[in-house]
Design a protein around this motif. Structure first.
Motif, PDB file in Angstrom:
ATOM      1  N   LEU A 228     -10.867   9.337   1.678  1.00  0.00           N
ATOM      2  CA  LEU A 228      -9.479   9.167   1.278  1.00  0.00           C
ATOM      3  C   LEU A 228      -9.338   7.862   0.508  1.00  0.00           C
ATOM      4  CD1 LEU A 228      -7.487  10.242   4.467  1.00  0.00           C
ATOM      5  CD2 LEU A 228      -7.418  11.349   2.226  1.00  0.00           C
ATOM      6  N   ARG A 229      -8.737   7.922  -0.657  1.00  0.00           N
ATOM      7  CA  ARG A 229      -8.492   6.713  -1.441  1.00  0.00           C
ATOM      8  C   ARG A 229      -6.997   6.429  -1.388  1.00  0.00           C
ATOM      9  NH1 ARG A 229      -7.130   5.825  -6.686  1.00  0.00           N
ATOM     10  NH2 ARG A 229      -7.431   8.019  -7.238  1.00  0.00           N
ATOM     11  N   ILE A 230      -6.647   5.422  -0.588  1.00  0.00           N
ATOM     12  CA  ILE A 230      -5.239   5.138  -0.336  1.00  0.00           C
ATOM     13  C   ILE A 230      -4.607   4.319  -1.460  1.00  0.00           C
ATOM     14  CG2 ILE A 230      -3.611   4.053   1.252  1.00  0.00           C
ATOM     15  CD1 ILE A 230      -4.906   6.585   2.296  1.00  0.00           C
ATOM     16  N   GLY A 231      -5.349   3.370  -1.991  1.00  0.00           N
ATOM     17  CA  GLY A 231      -4.799   2.480  -3.004  1.00  0.00           C
ATOM     18  C   GLY A 231      -4.729   3.123  -4.373  1.00  0.00           C
ATOM     19  N   GLY A 232      -4.349   2.331  -5.344  1.00  0.00           N
ATOM     20  CA  GLY A 232      -4.274   2.826  -6.709  1.00  0.00           C
ATOM     21  C   GLY A 232      -3.076   2.248  -7.434  1.00  0.00           C
ATOM     22  N   LYS A 233      -3.149   2.259  -8.752  1.00  0.00           N
ATOM     23  CA  LYS A 233      -2.073   1.731  -9.575  1.00  0.00           C
ATOM     24  C   LYS A 233      -0.804   2.559  -9.403  1.00  0.00           C
ATOM     25  CE  LYS A 233      -0.932   0.598 -14.379  1.00  0.00           C
ATOM     26  NZ  LYS A 233      -1.399   0.657 -15.788  1.00  0.00           N
ATOM     27  N   GLY A 234       0.303   1.875  -9.183  1.00  0.00           N
ATOM     28  CA  GLY A 234       1.578   2.563  -9.051  1.00  0.00           C
ATOM     29  C   GLY A 234       1.794   3.243  -7.718  1.00  0.00           C
ATOM     30  N   ARG A 235       0.928   2.950  -6.727  1.00  0.00           N
ATOM     31  CA  ARG A 235       1.051   3.635  -5.440  1.00  0.00           C
ATOM     32  C   ARG A 235       2.370   3.279  -4.736  1.00  0.00           C
ATOM     33  NH1 ARG A 235      -0.760   6.878  -5.763  1.00  0.00           N
ATOM     34  NH2 ARG A 235      -3.006   6.616  -5.625  1.00  0.00           N
ATOM     35  N   ALA A 236       2.743   2.016  -4.750  1.00  0.00           N
ATOM     36  CA  ALA A 236       3.974   1.600  -4.072  1.00  0.00           C
ATOM     37  C   ALA A 236       5.183   2.304  -4.678  1.00  0.00           C
ATOM     38  CB  ALA A 236       4.138   0.080  -4.153  1.00  0.00           C
ATOM     39  N   VAL A 237       5.213   2.393  -6.002  1.00  0.00           N
ATOM     40  CA  VAL A 237       6.331   3.067  -6.675  1.00  0.00           C
ATOM     41  C   VAL A 237       6.377   4.541  -6.281  1.00  0.00           C
ATOM     42  CG1 VAL A 237       7.303   3.725  -8.913  1.00  0.00           C
ATOM     43  CG2 VAL A 237       6.276   1.458  -8.602  1.00  0.00           C
ATOM     44  N   GLY A 238       5.205   5.174  -6.232  1.00  0.00           N
ATOM     45  CA  GLY A 238       5.146   6.584  -5.864  1.00  0.00           C
ATOM     46  C   GLY A 238       5.633   6.840  -4.453  1.00  0.00           C
ATOM     47  N   VAL A 239       5.256   5.969  -3.508  1.00  0.00           N
ATOM     48  CA  VAL A 239       5.660   6.135  -2.111  1.00  0.00           C
ATOM     49  C   VAL A 239       7.172   5.957  -1.963  1.00  0.00           C
ATOM     50  CG1 VAL A 239       5.464   5.155   0.203  1.00  0.00           C
ATOM     51  CG2 VAL A 239       3.418   5.474  -1.180  1.00  0.00           C
TER      52      VAL A 239
END
Length: 282
Positions: free
Chosen positions: A58-69
């Motif tokens: 599972l890859r939890i991080g990533g660019k724009g993750r906070a915005v997506g959540v």
């Protein structure tokens, strides 16, 4: 053709999700906040299992993750709570109207310049949607619930725009759902129980699980997989078909008789979408 069919399948999933949500809340089978929580948990579990089975991790991080959540939480909670009060048709009109505005604005900010034909098609489709969903008597819309549905539309528009930059749609969708679950749990625990709160029934939980695992989790993963191949304005217009599909589903599953207004307005919406997204031969 494959992209068109995948987009159509995704729109069917979105419409089915709307029907499941309405069935659970209008039927009094579960509270809106708990429906949202069960929906998120079911989607997170399903997507995590699929990601582990197909990717091995599972890859939890990533660019724009906070915005997506954040956008996912705003959409899910705004959608569920708003439908407690809003008429289903008016709610759909607010939701997808705001989605279209948000995604067209995002497209323009991102440098996309939709051609005049796409803008005209979007206008025709939206006009058909207004005709289809706006009751002749003029409904009394709760300002609070209308604002919540508008917030849900904005959240879904931002969520879709964020997904256009994802390279692994399944991992991204799984991460969004998994990271949203703790916040949903906190919301459920901190929200006071209303005196008239509806106890969850087995039917309500099953509908929420179906909504989360199938029409939300898998549907959103599919949506993220095709978004990079769609221009933002095309993705915005395509979603205007969802209320029409949802109402058609109501005609089929609830044995409602279609009216002439429904047929004509649906033709206007689908014709506008076709004008906007299909290439015309010279």
């Amino acid at each position: 053709m494959a992209l068109f069919l995948l987009t159509a399948l995704t729109m069917l999933a979105f419409a089915a999700n709307s029907i499941l949500n309405r069935m659970a809340l209008v039927g009094g089978d579960i509270d809106a906040l708990w429906f949202a929580l069960v929906r998120l948990v079911a989607g997170a579990v399903t997507l995590a299992v699929l990601a582990l089975a197909t990717r091995g991790r599972l890859r939890i991080g990533g660019k724009g993750r906070a915005v997506g959540v954040v956008a996912l939480l705003v959409y899910i909670y705004g959608f569920s709570i708003a439908y407690v009060s809003l008429d289903a048709g008016v709610g759909a009109l607010i939701l997808f109207g705001v989605v279209q505005i948000t995604m067209f604005a995002g497209a323009l900010i991102g440098g996309e310049r939709p051609p005049a034909r796409r803008l005209a098609g979007a206008g025709i489709a939206f006009a058909g949607l207004v005709w289809l969903l706006w009751p002749a008597a003029g409904p009394v819309v709760s300002p609070l619930h209308g604002a919540l549905m508008a917030a849900a539309g904005f959240g879904w528009g931002v969520y879709s725009l964020t997904g256009r930059g994802e390279t692994d749609p399944l991992q991204a969708t799984a991460a969004n759902f998994l990271l949203a679950v703790p916040f949903a749990v906190i919301i459920a625990l901190l929200t006071p129980v209303a005196p008239d709160a509806v106890p969850a029934t087995n039917r309500g939980v099953i509908l929420a699980v179906l909504s989360g695992a199938v029409t939300s989790g898998l549907g959103y993963a599919l949506w993220y997989s095709i978004l990079p191949r769609l221009q933002a304005s095309v993705a915005a217009v395509a979603q205007l078909t969802v209320p029409v599909i949802a109402l058609a589903g109501g005609l089929v599953f609830l044995a409602e008789v279609p009216t002439l207004d429904f047929v004509l307005a649906a033709a206007l919406v689908l014709g506008g979408v076709a004008l906007s997204v299909l290439r015309l031969r010279r």
